[in-house]
Structure formats: structure tokens, C-alpha cells
Design a protein around this motif. Structure first.
Motif, PDB file in Angstrom:
ATOM      1  N   ASP A  51      13.012 -29.840   2.409  1.00 21.31           N
ATOM      2  CA  ASP A  51      12.914 -30.495   4.489  1.00 21.31           C
ATOM      3  C   ASP A  51      13.140 -31.571   4.385  1.00 21.31           C
ATOM      4  O   ASP A  51      13.729 -32.048   5.684  1.00 21.31           O
ATOM      5  CB  ASP A  51      11.537 -30.890   4.317  1.00 21.31           C
ATOM      6  CG  ASP A  51      10.426 -28.977   4.920  1.00 21.31           C
ATOM      7  OD1 ASP A  51      11.260 -27.861   5.402  1.00 21.31           O
ATOM      8  OD2 ASP A  51       9.030 -28.810   4.316  1.00 21.31           O
ATOM      9  N   TYR A  52      13.455 -32.457   3.266  1.00 20.89           N
ATOM     10  CA  TYR A  52      14.398 -33.897   3.345  1.00 20.89           C
ATOM     11  C   TYR A  52      15.910 -33.810   4.083  1.00 20.89           C
ATOM     12  O   TYR A  52      16.436 -34.461   5.006  1.00 20.89           O
ATOM     13  CB  TYR A  52      14.216 -34.470   2.742  1.00 20.89           C
ATOM     14  CG  TYR A  52      14.488 -36.433   2.360  1.00 20.89           C
ATOM     15  CD1 TYR A  52      14.146 -36.658   3.244  1.00 20.89           C
ATOM     16  CD2 TYR A  52      15.935 -36.446   2.102  1.00 20.89           C
ATOM     17  CE1 TYR A  52      14.165 -38.480   3.482  1.00 20.89           C
ATOM     18  CE2 TYR A  52      16.529 -37.285   2.083  1.00 20.89           C
ATOM     19  CZ  TYR A  52      15.534 -38.518   2.726  1.00 20.89           C
ATOM     20  OH  TYR A  52      16.640 -40.192   2.846  1.00 20.89           O
ATOM     21  N   ASN A  53      16.324 -32.762   3.364  1.00 21.90           N
ATOM     22  CA  ASN A  53      18.084 -32.131   3.607  1.00 21.90           C
ATOM     23  C   ASN A  53      18.154 -31.366   4.872  1.00 21.90           C
ATOM     24  O   ASN A  53      19.272 -31.139   4.822  1.00 21.90           O
ATOM     25  CB  ASN A  53      18.798 -32.040   2.344  1.00 21.90           C
ATOM     26  CG  ASN A  53      18.982 -33.595   1.276  1.00 21.90           C
ATOM     27  OD1 ASN A  53      19.091 -34.686   2.773  1.00 21.90           O
ATOM     28  ND2 ASN A  53      19.312 -33.704   0.234  1.00 21.90           N
ATOM     29  N   LYS A  54      16.999 -30.795   5.133  1.00 17.21           N
ATOM     30  CA  LYS A  54      17.106 -29.223   5.686  1.00 17.21           C
ATOM     31  C   LYS A  54      17.749 -28.004   4.972  1.00 17.21           C
ATOM     32  O   LYS A  54      19.201 -27.920   6.337  1.00 17.21           O
ATOM     33  CB  LYS A  54      17.593 -29.843   7.256  1.00 17.21           C
ATOM     34  CG  LYS A  54      16.705 -30.473   8.105  1.00 17.21           C
ATOM     35  CD  LYS A  54      17.058 -30.810   9.151  1.00 17.21           C
ATOM     36  CE  LYS A  54      15.761 -31.314  10.261  1.00 17.21           C
ATOM     37  NZ  LYS A  54      15.694 -33.008   9.140  1.00 17.21           N
ATOM     38  N   HIS A  55      18.001 -27.726   3.655  1.00 14.23           N
ATOM     39  CA  HIS A  55      18.817 -26.649   3.494  1.00 14.23           C
ATOM     40  C   HIS A  55      17.448 -25.767   2.599  1.00 14.23           C
ATOM     41  O   HIS A  55      16.915 -26.055   2.153  1.00 14.23           O
ATOM     42  CB  HIS A  55      19.256 -28.062   1.632  1.00 14.23           C
ATOM     43  CG  HIS A  55      19.957 -27.007   1.701  1.00 14.23           C
ATOM     44  ND1 HIS A  55      21.695 -26.677   1.672  1.00 14.23           N
ATOM     45  CD2 HIS A  55      19.846 -26.706   0.307  1.00 14.23           C
ATOM     46  CE1 HIS A  55      22.063 -25.986   0.797  1.00 14.23           C
ATOM     47  NE2 HIS A  55      21.429 -26.014  -0.534  1.00 14.23           N
ATOM     48  N   GLY A 102       8.425 -30.235   1.451  1.00 14.32           N
ATOM     49  CA  GLY A 102       9.173 -30.105   0.860  1.00 14.32           C
ATOM     50  C   GLY A 102      10.365 -31.096   0.361  1.00 14.32           C
ATOM     51  O   GLY A 102      10.879 -31.433   1.691  1.00 14.32           O
ATOM     52  N   THR A 103      10.539 -31.805  -0.863  1.00 10.59           N
ATOM     53  CA  THR A 103      11.539 -33.203  -1.293  1.00 10.59           C
ATOM     54  C   THR A 103      13.108 -32.370  -1.598  1.00 10.59           C
ATOM     55  O   THR A 103      12.615 -31.070  -2.444  1.00 10.59           O
ATOM     56  CB  THR A 103      11.189 -34.218  -1.398  1.00 10.59           C
ATOM     57  OG1 THR A 103      10.830 -34.045  -2.492  1.00 10.59           O
ATOM     58  CG2 THR A 103      10.058 -34.468  -0.513  1.00 10.59           C
ATOM     59  N   GLU A 104      13.806 -33.283  -2.407  1.00 15.72           N
ATOM     60  CA  GLU A 104      14.985 -33.075  -3.329  1.00 15.72           C
ATOM     61  C   GLU A 104      14.097 -32.255  -4.601  1.00 15.72           C
ATOM     62  O   GLU A 104      14.016 -31.263  -5.710  1.00 15.72           O
ATOM     63  CB  GLU A 104      15.876 -33.446  -3.509  1.00 15.72           C
ATOM     64  CG  GLU A 104      16.860 -33.425  -2.205  1.00 15.72           C
ATOM     65  CD  GLU A 104      18.012 -35.358  -2.743  1.00 15.72           C
ATOM     66  OE1 GLU A 104      18.755 -34.952  -3.535  1.00 15.72           O
ATOM     67  OE2 GLU A 104      17.705 -35.568  -1.772  1.00 15.72           O
ATOM     68  N   ASP A 105      12.883 -33.348  -5.168  1.00 18.27           N
ATOM     69  CA  ASP A 105      12.349 -33.232  -6.287  1.00 18.27           C
ATOM     70  C   ASP A 105      11.928 -31.645  -6.146  1.00 18.27           C
ATOM     71  O   ASP A 105      11.198 -31.220  -7.686  1.00 18.27           O
ATOM     72  CB  ASP A 105      11.752 -34.227  -6.660  1.00 18.27           C
ATOM     73  CG  ASP A 105      13.108 -35.152  -6.815  1.00 18.27           C
ATOM     74  OD1 ASP A 105      14.400 -35.271  -7.364  1.00 18.27           O
ATOM     75  OD2 ASP A 105      12.196 -36.609  -6.350  1.00 18.27           O
ATOM     76  N   TYR A 106      10.558 -32.205  -5.625  1.00 17.00           N
ATOM     77  CA  TYR A 106       9.552 -30.890  -5.291  1.00 17.00           C
ATOM     78  C   TYR A 106       9.611 -30.709  -3.204  1.00 17.00           C
ATOM     79  O   TYR A 106       9.725 -30.026  -2.761  1.00 17.00           O
ATOM     80  CB  TYR A 106       8.413 -31.481  -5.097  1.00 17.00           C
ATOM     81  CG  TYR A 106       7.817 -32.709  -5.965  1.00 17.00           C
ATOM     82  CD1 TYR A 106       7.853 -31.693  -7.172  1.00 17.00           C
ATOM     83  CD2 TYR A 106       8.291 -33.780  -6.207  1.00 17.00           C
ATOM     84  CE1 TYR A 106       7.171 -32.639  -8.347  1.00 17.00           C
ATOM     85  CE2 TYR A 106       7.582 -35.071  -7.668  1.00 17.00           C
ATOM     86  CZ  TYR A 106       7.158 -34.235  -8.178  1.00 17.00           C
ATOM     87  OH  TYR A 106       7.149 -34.851  -9.341  1.00 17.00           O
ATOM     88  N   PRO A 107      10.818 -28.694  -3.899  1.00 21.66           N
ATOM     89  CA  PRO A 107      10.481 -28.263  -2.647  1.00 21.66           C
ATOM     90  C   PRO A 107       9.776 -27.346  -2.192  1.00 21.66           C
ATOM     91  O   PRO A 107       8.634 -27.330  -3.515  1.00 21.66           O
ATOM     92  CB  PRO A 107      12.071 -27.336  -3.076  1.00 21.66           C
ATOM     93  CG  PRO A 107      11.834 -27.569  -4.300  1.00 21.66           C
ATOM     94  CD  PRO A 107      11.268 -28.722  -5.105  1.00 21.66           C
ATOM     95  N   ARG A 108       9.558 -26.647  -0.806  1.00 26.79           N
ATOM     96  CA  ARG A 108       8.628 -26.056  -0.405  1.00 26.79           C
ATOM     97  C   ARG A 108       8.781 -24.706  -0.605  1.00 26.79           C
ATOM     98  O   ARG A 108      10.158 -24.496  -0.851  1.00 26.79           O
ATOM     99  CB  ARG A 108       8.544 -26.430   1.055  1.00 26.79           C
ATOM    100  CG  ARG A 108       7.243 -25.188   1.269  1.00 26.79           C
ATOM    101  CD  ARG A 108       7.073 -26.574   3.262  1.00 26.79           C
ATOM    102  NE  ARG A 108       8.618 -26.146   3.865  1.00 26.79           N
ATOM    103  CZ  ARG A 108       8.957 -25.763   4.892  1.00 26.79           C
ATOM    104  NH1 ARG A 108       8.086 -24.655   5.718  1.00 26.79           N
ATOM    105  NH2 ARG A 108       9.695 -25.654   5.870  1.00 26.79           N
ATOM    106  N   LEU A 109       8.238 -24.008  -1.429  1.00 27.15           N
ATOM    107  CA  LEU A 109       8.420 -22.345  -1.850  1.00 27.15           C
ATOM    108  C   LEU A 109       7.235 -22.144  -0.706  1.00 27.15           C
ATOM    109  O   LEU A 109       6.280 -22.243  -0.235  1.00 27.15           O
ATOM    110  CB  LEU A 109       7.080 -21.957  -2.901  1.00 27.15           C
ATOM    111  CG  LEU A 109       7.537 -20.905  -3.353  1.00 27.15           C
ATOM    112  CD1 LEU A 109       8.599 -20.369  -3.007  1.00 27.15           C
ATOM    113  CD2 LEU A 109       6.713 -20.230  -4.283  1.00 27.15           C
ATOM    114  N   TYR A 110       8.093 -21.493   0.577  1.00 26.14           N
ATOM    115  CA  TYR A 110       7.574 -20.669   1.928  1.00 26.14           C
ATOM    116  C   TYR A 110       7.958 -19.361   1.629  1.00 26.14           C
ATOM    117  O   TYR A 110       8.372 -19.300   1.436  1.00 26.14           O
ATOM    118  CB  TYR A 110       8.156 -21.057   3.135  1.00 26.14           C
ATOM    119  CG  TYR A 110       8.165 -20.242   3.984  1.00 26.14           C
ATOM    120  CD1 TYR A 110       6.565 -20.648   4.692  1.00 26.14           C
ATOM    121  CD2 TYR A 110       8.624 -19.812   5.124  1.00 26.14           C
ATOM    122  CE1 TYR A 110       5.894 -20.476   5.810  1.00 26.14           C
ATOM    123  CE2 TYR A 110       8.055 -19.659   5.827  1.00 26.14           C
ATOM    124  CZ  TYR A 110       6.454 -19.342   6.916  1.00 26.14           C
ATOM    125  OH  TYR A 110       6.027 -19.416   7.932  1.00 26.14           O
TER     126      TYR A 110
END
Length: 106
Positions: free
Chosen positions: A31-35, A8-16
Motif C-alpha cells: 500500500d505504501y508504493n501502491k503496487h 501493507g508496507t514493503e516489508d509487510y505487504p497486505r494479503l487481501y
């Protein structure tokens, strides 16, 4: 068989989505910023309302609606869906459909 990693990125986060024996959890992860951006589960106070709720299709719909409202409040309209090792059936499908009904694209 090697499984492709979902990021996931800032624009498209991952819905886990995570299912334990009793509860169901949904997290929006960058996942990019680990947040972790937002979270919702059967043990969160917005869902339970002083009741003990376990994972059913009805509670999965409530969690999906709640995580979609939180993501729209943060300005997120599209997410990458990560169901883990779970089949797209039953509670996972109910949660994904509830997120789509709120206007979030999976």
C-alpha cells in the motif's frame, strides 16, 4: 462502528482475499508504493491446468500454497492478513492455513 484500515508496507505487504460468487482471489499488495506484488486466483493458469475450477476449500488451499510460494520467491516472510468483510471460516480459513503451512507468518 468504524473499522480500522489495514495497510501493507514493503516489508509487510497486505494479503487481501476477495470472494466473488464463483471465484476466489488472493493478492499481495504494497500500500505504501501502491503496487501489487503477486496474485493468485481460481482463474490463474497455475491453478486451473485447463480445468474450470470454482471456489471450494480445496481450491482455497491451492491458492494459499501458490501465493505463499510466490511471496517466498520475492523474499517476503511476513504478511498482514486482510480478509475484507469475509468471516474467518471455511475457504478463508483454508487459504490462511495453507499460507501458514508454507512458512509465511500472518
Amino acid at each position: 462502528m468504524i473499522k480500522k484500515k489495514i495497510r501493507g508496507t514493503e516489508d509487510y505487504p497486505r494479503l487481501y482475499i476477495f470472494k466473488s460468487n464463483k471465484h476466489l482471489y488472493a493478492q499481495l499488495i504494497d500500500d505504501y508504493n501502491k503496487h501489487i506484488i503477486a496474485t493468485s486466483s481460481t482463474i490463474s493458469p497455475e491453478i486451473t491446468n485447463n480445468q474450470t475450477l470454482f471456489r471450494t476449500c480445496k481450491t482455497a488451499q491451492l491458492i494459499g500454497k501458490n501465493i505463499a510460494i510466490k511471496s517466498k520467491a520475492k523474499g517476503i516472510q511476513k504478511v498482514v492478513f486482510d480478509r475484507g468483510n469475509n468471516l474467518y471460516h471455511g475457504q478463508i480459513k483454508a487459504l490462511a492455513d495453507a499460507v501458514r503451512e508454507e512458512g509465511i507468518y500472518l
